[in-house]
Design a protein around this motif. Sequence first.
Motif, PDB file in Angstrom:
ATOM      1  N   GLU A   1       0.812  -1.209   0.000  1.00 27.03           N
ATOM      2  CA  GLU A   1       0.000   0.000   0.000  1.00 27.03           C
ATOM      3  C   GLU A   1       0.849   1.264   0.000  1.00 27.03           C
TER       4      GLU A   1
ATOM      5  N   GLN B   1     -13.969  -1.373   3.111  1.00 26.40           N
ATOM      6  CA  GLN B   1     -12.634  -1.452   2.518  1.00 26.40           C
ATOM      7  C   GLN B   1     -11.619  -0.836   3.478  1.00 26.40           C
ATOM      8  N   GLY B   2     -10.493  -1.513   3.647  1.00 27.91           N
ATOM      9  CA  GLY B   2      -9.441  -1.012   4.526  1.00 27.91           C
ATOM     10  C   GLY B   2      -9.585  -1.443   5.966  1.00 27.91           C
ATOM     11  N   ALA B   3     -10.684  -2.115   6.345  1.00 29.49           N
ATOM     12  CA  ALA B   3     -10.877  -2.543   7.725  1.00 29.49           C
ATOM     13  C   ALA B   3      -9.933  -3.692   8.068  1.00 29.49           C
ATOM     14  N   THR B   4      -9.533  -3.754   9.343  1.00 27.51           N
ATOM     15  CA  THR B   4      -8.743  -4.875   9.835  1.00 27.51           C
ATOM     16  C   THR B   4      -9.541  -5.578  10.927  1.00 27.51           C
TER      17      THR B   4
ATOM     18  N   ASN C   1     -11.608  -3.097  13.219  1.00 31.06           N
ATOM     19  CA  ASN C   1     -10.959  -1.788  13.328  1.00 31.06           C
ATOM     20  C   ASN C   1     -11.154  -1.046  12.015  1.00 31.06           C
ATOM     21  N   LEU C   2     -11.877   0.070  12.057  1.00 32.74           N
ATOM     22  CA  LEU C   2     -12.176   0.846  10.865  1.00 32.74           C
ATOM     23  C   LEU C   2     -11.122   1.913  10.641  1.00 32.74           C
ATOM     24  N   GLN C   3     -11.075   2.448   9.418  1.00 28.70           N
ATOM     25  CA  GLN C   3     -10.048   3.423   9.073  1.00 28.70           C
ATOM     26  C   GLN C   3     -10.211   4.739   9.807  1.00 28.70           C
ATOM     27  N   ASP C   4     -11.413   5.047  10.322  1.00 36.24           N
ATOM     28  CA  ASP C   4     -11.600   6.272  11.099  1.00 36.24           C
ATOM     29  C   ASP C   4     -11.249   6.074  12.563  1.00 36.24           C
ATOM     30  N   GLN C   5     -10.542   4.973  12.901  1.00 37.00           N
ATOM     31  CA  GLN C   5     -10.065   4.629  14.237  1.00 37.00           C
ATOM     32  C   GLN C   5     -11.171   4.089  15.148  1.00 37.00           C
TER      33      GLN C   5
END
Length: 993
Positions: free
Chosen positions: A139, A372-375, A403-407
């Motif tokens: 990335e 998209q981008g979640a862990t 865990n989302l990209q907006d924390q």
Amino acid sequence: MGRQGQRWPVWILLLGLSVCVSGITREELFPFGRNAGDRALDEGSDETQEISLQKPVTFYSGQFSQIYVSINTNGFVALEKPAGESEYLGNMPAGFGMIAALQGDLDTSDGEGKVFFRQDSSPALLQQAADHINRAFPEDDVVNPISAVVVTWVDVASHRTESRGDGPEPSGRRNTFQLVIASLETQSYAILLYPREAMQFQSTSSYTMHAGFSKGQDKYFSSKQAPYYRITDDTEASVRNLAEMNGKVSGRVVVGNSQVPVDFASNDLHSYVVVNDGRAYVAISAIPPIVGFSLQPLSSVGGIIGWAFALQQPGFKNGFSIIGGVFRRQAEVTFQPGGERLTISQEFKGIDEHDHLMVDTRLEGKIPELPQGATVQIEPYTEIYQYSTNLITASSTREYVINLQDQSTQSRSFKFRETITFEGCQHDEVVRALPSTQMLSVDQVFVMYDRGEELLRYAMTNKIGDVNGGQTEENPCFTGRHGCDTNAVCRPGQGNQFTCECAAGFTGDGRACNEVQRPVDPCRIGTHDCDVPERARCSYTGGSSYICTCLPGFMGDGRSCQDIDECQVNQCHENAVCFNTPGSFTCQCNPGFYGDGFHCSTEYEKTRCQLHRESVLGAGPRGPRPVPGQYVPTCDAQGEYDPMQCHASAGQCWCVDRNGLEISGTRTGPGRFPECPGHDVPRPIGPTPDPNISPLPPGSHILFAQSGKIEYIPLEGHNLKKNEAKTALHLPEKVVIGIAYDCVEKMVYWTDISTPAISRASLQGGEPVHIIKSDLSSPEGIAIDHLGRNVFWTDSMKDRIEVSSLDGSQRRVLINTDLVNPRAILTDPTNGYIYWADWNRDAPKIEMAYMDGTNRRVLAKDGLGLPNGLTYDPQTSLLCWADAGTSQLFECLGGKTTDSGVFLTVCVFVLIRGAVIVVDRHARREVDEFQPQKRTRLYGITTAHAHCPSGQNYCSSNNGGCTHFCLATPAGRSCRCPDNAAGLGCVEREGWN
């Protein structure tokens, strides 16, 4: 080393997993040894060599222009003068700056082990390093190193302790591993590579070997230990080889509220297990982002592998110990709170010929969508398994955190129920002795989806034991403190009791196991001292012996071979010129003479096939004309009969002997082609293949361009013979975009945007030759007219389509208007058409014209994005293409059996996801995939047919009666002149038939 902040240890950790899980072979290491330009350290047990760097190495917060290669036997690079062995052996972190590839008490004093090192800034090696780094940081911005340091420990041994005498241990076990430090201006990266078959011990003397990084001691704060990172721990298990599993994943999954399911078609699954501590790693490839992030919670896909090879507590057995490697497993997953349901069906098929456990997995159902981008973080869990004669069951509730990209975070769970069936026996003592219930404890669960590689990873540590979780005391077999040899199995007994047993193929007391001696072939493993393969051959003669002999065209003792200049004893005709080449020579007749260079005359002597062909075609005042419905023989580049002849009108093909006579019983019907043996026509002594070229074996092949090389995959029908794929042509430092194949002369043509140039080479041997080097900006698509003997190409910066003779001596611009970004191009010589795609992002289109550039018209423009990869099927008259803008795998237009404008899916070969994909027109899906060993961007693709397609046009014989260009049209041909043809005596004729 690596990224700023905390990213570098994450990369090193992932790289460490990647190194272990990938199971590289010795051949996959970066080039090393004398032939690679390496220097060698002095032999010994503690040698140090300081080298000055052309480019500094960045390590933590400092830059270093000198490094100490104290790795000869001890497996590390120091960034300051290293301390004595007693201060760092067995200790990690070290008290000085160190990059430990595999630090231990090593020895090369017997002359067999070597430590090679060099600085290298060659484009090929830097590209290889960049590929490793960019895969680790998919990335981040693409990294292009400017320098590298390569250090390779080859066949190093463990040092014998003083009490047993000096020198290497007599066990015969050797390790080979490699460290590559790749640097940019302000960043450096470490790449650690450990070939699976070349790692034979994990401890030296009484010390476990270590890998990792240490900044040393912070001298400004009372010699406080500075930051460090350890890849291995204090147990041998952390550096052991792994058990391996392979398989396929298929099925259909709906994500969230989507109405379109995601299909899985034989996606690769690879799994590795550290058997002695129950760690399991699972990777599934080619998972698109639309479903990849949402599959992260399903560690259960790989959980069955963790259960099968879990660490066994005393009195308990893992799945493999109970039922072996043949069983079926079905798991039902119900997600909360939405109630989505997914079924996981897995069939374990036992061990294959490579000692890999084979497993097929199928996923069917619906899963909740993750952004998209979640862990995903999965907490440790336990699971109770209940055992009977033929059935094992388990159920549990799993919790996980998104865990989302907006924390922000979200907590979710799913209910899990699984059933395992197998062929059991009620009298099986192993099953009867087992408790009716066992508990699987799973911790250190790691999941990750790599968007760039489209790779889904799961990792977990597994232990099987008492349902109450109790164990009175730790057995050394489970703590890793047993002291058994790496090639031994630890057998736990009561309490702390255990025994060590050497594995099959080894002998000893279990604490020291030596491999049963097998003959070692130095020619195969590359430990011989023969000259390079382009000049010499290594022949194994048994035991450890071999013979070096120079190849034909070279002279010497086999260890040093020099080229023979055959032109000094000129074997060419007196009216020919001799050209010396490495290992061979070529002869070329002088201007005004005809022949192969060994025989030249002023008159062109036609062969039997050529005379036969001309007698059938006839010769009128306007040149030869094909007679409809009549068989016309085809001749090869030397004028001999092609082994396979075809009657275009009847649709039949058959084999002929060298005199053109049909071989009885070989004739086939329409759409089928016989396998015809070659004629083995004696040829004069001539050039041997160029060392950069691997001649194509008989049959048809797929050719594709990747970075600085052209590779091939043999075909069997439409099936890819993937195990036989090889590099056909090495073109270092070139950027090959388009490729085309001339079936007559067996030549490959390509466009190169780095020079720029258009070039060709014979895949049967010979040097690559530029045919066009001037007045080019960005040549991309390329196509061959094998009947008219011309080459067509597009230039996406000059916005034009051109044609030239195959040797580049004549050249003409065909179309230079209303083109914005022309890319792919192809020819239909039999019918006299050319087709091309224009990547005009405002108005993309696919066009066609006669081969002389006239009668131009647009075929498709609606619904296009970035059309490319044109292909034409002459049997169905289908024109097909891929579309990088709309993500359509393939679309087609036309066809004899369909109305114009109907789009169909056909069987084609296409480049996507960095792979060669086979698309089936009936199943309307991908049916096969070939992943090149080196994963870089792929560009051009074409088919190299074993025999030229059947068909004729007016330019097929005698250049159609034209003085220069003969360009076919549907009803005849046009005679055209090259650009700047003044003084050539050229005559143009329009639409001549």
